[in-house]
Design a protein around this motif. Structure first.
Motif, mmCIF file in Angstrom:
data_model
loop_
_atom_site.group_PDB
_atom_site.id
_atom_site.type_symbol
_atom_site.label_atom_id
_atom_site.label_comp_id
_atom_site.label_asym_id
_atom_site.label_seq_id
_atom_site.Cartn_x
_atom_site.Cartn_y
_atom_site.Cartn_z
ATOM 1 N N PRO A 27 0.812 -1.229 0.000
ATOM 2 C CA PRO A 27 0.000 0.000 0.000
ATOM 3 C C PRO A 27 0.841 1.274 0.000
ATOM 4 N N TYR A 28 2.049 1.218 0.567
ATOM 5 C CA TYR A 28 2.929 2.387 0.638
ATOM 6 C C TYR A 28 4.317 2.002 0.108
ATOM 7 N N PRO A 29 4.472 1.945 -1.208
ATOM 8 C CA PRO A 29 5.733 1.458 -1.794
ATOM 9 C C PRO A 29 6.978 2.205 -1.328
ATOM 10 N N VAL A 30 6.864 3.534 -1.214
ATOM 11 C CA VAL A 30 8.048 4.307 -0.809
ATOM 12 C C VAL A 30 8.474 3.926 0.604
ATOM 13 N N LEU A 31 7.518 3.851 1.512
ATOM 14 C CA LEU A 31 7.861 3.469 2.883
ATOM 15 C C LEU A 31 8.333 2.020 2.957
ATOM 16 N N TYR A 32 7.812 1.187 2.081
ATOM 17 C CA TYR A 32 8.258 -0.208 2.016
ATOM 18 C C TYR A 32 9.738 -0.272 1.672
ATOM 19 N N ILE A 33 10.151 0.545 0.705
ATOM 20 C CA ILE A 33 11.564 0.587 0.311
ATOM 21 C C ILE A 33 12.409 1.177 1.427
ATOM 22 N N VAL A 34 11.926 2.259 2.017
ATOM 23 C CA VAL A 34 12.684 2.919 3.086
ATOM 24 C C VAL A 34 12.858 1.988 4.278
ATOM 25 N N ALA A 35 11.781 1.282 4.678
ATOM 26 C CA ALA A 35 11.836 0.400 5.842
ATOM 27 C C ALA A 35 12.798 -0.759 5.633
ATOM 28 N N ALA A 36 12.990 -1.143 4.369
ATOM 29 C CA ALA A 36 13.895 -2.256 4.084
ATOM 30 C C ALA A 36 15.358 -1.829 4.082
ATOM 31 N N ASN A 37 15.608 -0.538 4.077
ATOM 32 C CA ASN A 37 16.989 -0.046 3.968
ATOM 33 C C ASN A 37 17.434 0.795 5.152
ATOM 34 N N LEU A 38 16.520 1.199 6.010
ATOM 35 C CA LEU A 38 16.876 2.045 7.148
ATOM 36 C C LEU A 38 16.345 1.447 8.441
ATOM 37 N N PRO A 39 16.947 1.790 9.570
ATOM 38 C CA PRO A 39 16.419 1.327 10.859
ATOM 39 C C PRO A 39 15.052 1.951 11.138
ATOM 40 N N PRO A 40 14.262 1.348 12.043
ATOM 41 C CA PRO A 40 12.901 1.819 12.315
ATOM 42 C C PRO A 40 12.815 3.300 12.677
ATOM 43 N N LEU A 41 13.772 3.809 13.452
ATOM 44 C CA LEU A 41 13.718 5.211 13.853
ATOM 45 C C LEU A 41 13.783 6.138 12.648
ATOM 46 N N LEU A 42 14.746 5.877 11.760
ATOM 47 C CA LEU A 42 14.883 6.721 10.572
ATOM 48 C C LEU A 42 13.707 6.525 9.618
ATOM 49 N N THR A 43 13.163 5.319 9.565
ATOM 50 C CA THR A 43 11.983 5.074 8.739
ATOM 51 C C THR A 43 10.812 5.922 9.210
ATOM 52 N N ASN A 44 10.623 5.993 10.531
ATOM 53 C CA ASN A 44 9.547 6.821 11.090
ATOM 54 C C ASN A 44 9.781 8.302 10.812
ATOM 55 N N VAL A 45 11.049 8.725 10.854
ATOM 56 C CA VAL A 45 11.368 10.121 10.550
ATOM 57 C C VAL A 45 10.996 10.438 9.107
ATOM 58 N N VAL A 46 11.342 9.544 8.187
ATOM 59 C CA VAL A 46 10.995 9.738 6.777
ATOM 60 C C VAL A 46 9.478 9.778 6.608
ATOM 61 N N ALA A 47 8.773 8.884 7.325
ATOM 62 C CA ALA A 47 7.306 8.867 7.233
ATOM 63 C C ALA A 47 6.710 10.182 7.717
ATOM 64 N N ILE A 48 7.279 10.726 8.788
ATOM 65 C CA ILE A 48 6.791 12.016 9.311
ATOM 66 C C ILE A 48 7.054 13.134 8.301
ATOM 67 N N ILE A 49 8.229 13.105 7.668
ATOM 68 C CA ILE A 49 8.554 14.116 6.657
ATOM 69 C C ILE A 49 7.576 14.025 5.490
ATOM 70 N N ILE A 50 7.302 12.791 5.028
ATOM 71 C CA ILE A 50 6.357 12.604 3.926
ATOM 72 C C ILE A 50 4.967 13.100 4.330
ATOM 73 N N GLY A 51 4.540 12.759 5.550
ATOM 74 C CA GLY A 51 3.237 13.222 6.030
ATOM 75 C C GLY A 51 3.165 14.744 6.099
ATOM 76 N N GLY A 52 4.253 15.366 6.566
ATOM 77 C CA GLY A 52 4.284 16.829 6.621
ATOM 78 C C GLY A 52 4.215 17.456 5.243
ATOM 79 N N ALA A 53 4.935 16.846 4.291
ATOM 80 C CA ALA A 53 4.902 17.361 2.919
ATOM 81 C C ALA A 53 3.495 17.247 2.332
ATOM 82 N N MET A 54 2.832 16.111 2.577
ATOM 83 C CA MET A 54 1.470 15.927 2.068
ATOM 84 C C MET A 54 0.504 16.912 2.731
ATOM 85 N N TRP A 55 0.705 17.165 4.013
ATOM 86 C CA TRP A 55 -0.140 18.130 4.722
ATOM 87 C C TRP A 55 0.024 19.525 4.126
#
Length: 213
Positions: A27-55
């Motif tokens: 459902p979220y290909p970008v986060l799927y790729i990010v989660a497979a390459n970064l630790p959970p903390l950085l993945t959550n940071v990226v998700a927050i950045i994406i959410g902020g950009a969408m907002w």
């Protein structure tokens, strides 16, 4: 365009095990790729950045739509103009237009199937808004000395390319499986044309002034 292309290339290179099918099915290909390459903390940071950009993109869209509602209503070019063109004396903004825009934005998200339809139509309408002045310039062939800026002898060619591209991209967005986009776009266009011939062309009197509440 360059930065976006580089970002897409990096994401493509980082697809886990090169499994494009699994990535596309998520459902979220970008986060799927990010989660497979970064630790959970950085993945959550990226998700927050994406959410902020969408907002922020959502706020920009609501702001833009609210301003357009107000602009058309100010000239009595749409239903409910008496309300939509009112400007708050305290906030100096068209409050009614902004509130109605925000409510409609939420209602669109209630019906999931309508989301991609609205997204596609918005893209098509954006291209149409861009291409209308280009088409008029191409048709009218305004003398160069009457314009503030000109592409010179390359202008007609570039105009023709732009018109052809906008026509192509509009058709692509309405191809199967997006038939609903096509019929919705035709329905919206028919409704706007009907409103123009029945009422708007009689009530529209050109630029006017705002009514302060």
């Amino acid at each position: 365009a360059v930065v976006g292309y580089v970002m897409l290339m990096v994401l493509t290179w980082c697809i886990p095990n090169g499994d494009v099918a699994a990535t596309a099915a998520d459902p979220y290909p970008v986060l799927y790729i990010v989660a497979a390459n970064l630790p959970p903390l950085l993945t959550n940071v990226v998700a927050i950045i994406i959410g902020g950009a969408m907002w922020l993109c959502g706020l920009a869209s609501v702001t833009s739509m609210g301003r357009m509602w107000y602009a058309f209503a100010r000239d009595d070019g749409m239903p409910g103009s008496a309300l939509l063109k009112r400007v708050s004396g305290r906030h100096r903004t068209p409050v009614a237009a902004i509130v109605i825009t925000s409510v409609l934005s939420v209602l669109v998200c209630v019906y999931a199937a309508a989301f991609y339809v609205v997204t596609s139509i918005s893209t098509i309408a954006l291209y149409l808004a861009y291409v209308i002045p280009i088409l008029l310039n191409f048709r009218n062939r305004v003398p160069r000395d009457l314009t503030h800026w000109s592409l010179g002898r390359f202008g007609p060619v570039i105009n023709a390319i732009a018109i052809a591209w906008c026509a192509f991209i509009a058709i692509v967005f309405m191809l199967p499986p997006n038939e609903l986009v096509l019929w919705t776009m035709l329905l919206v266009a028919a409704g706007m044309a009907l409103y123009w011939f029945v009422r708007a062309r009689r009530s529209f009197a050109g630029p006017g002034g705002a009514v302060t509440a």
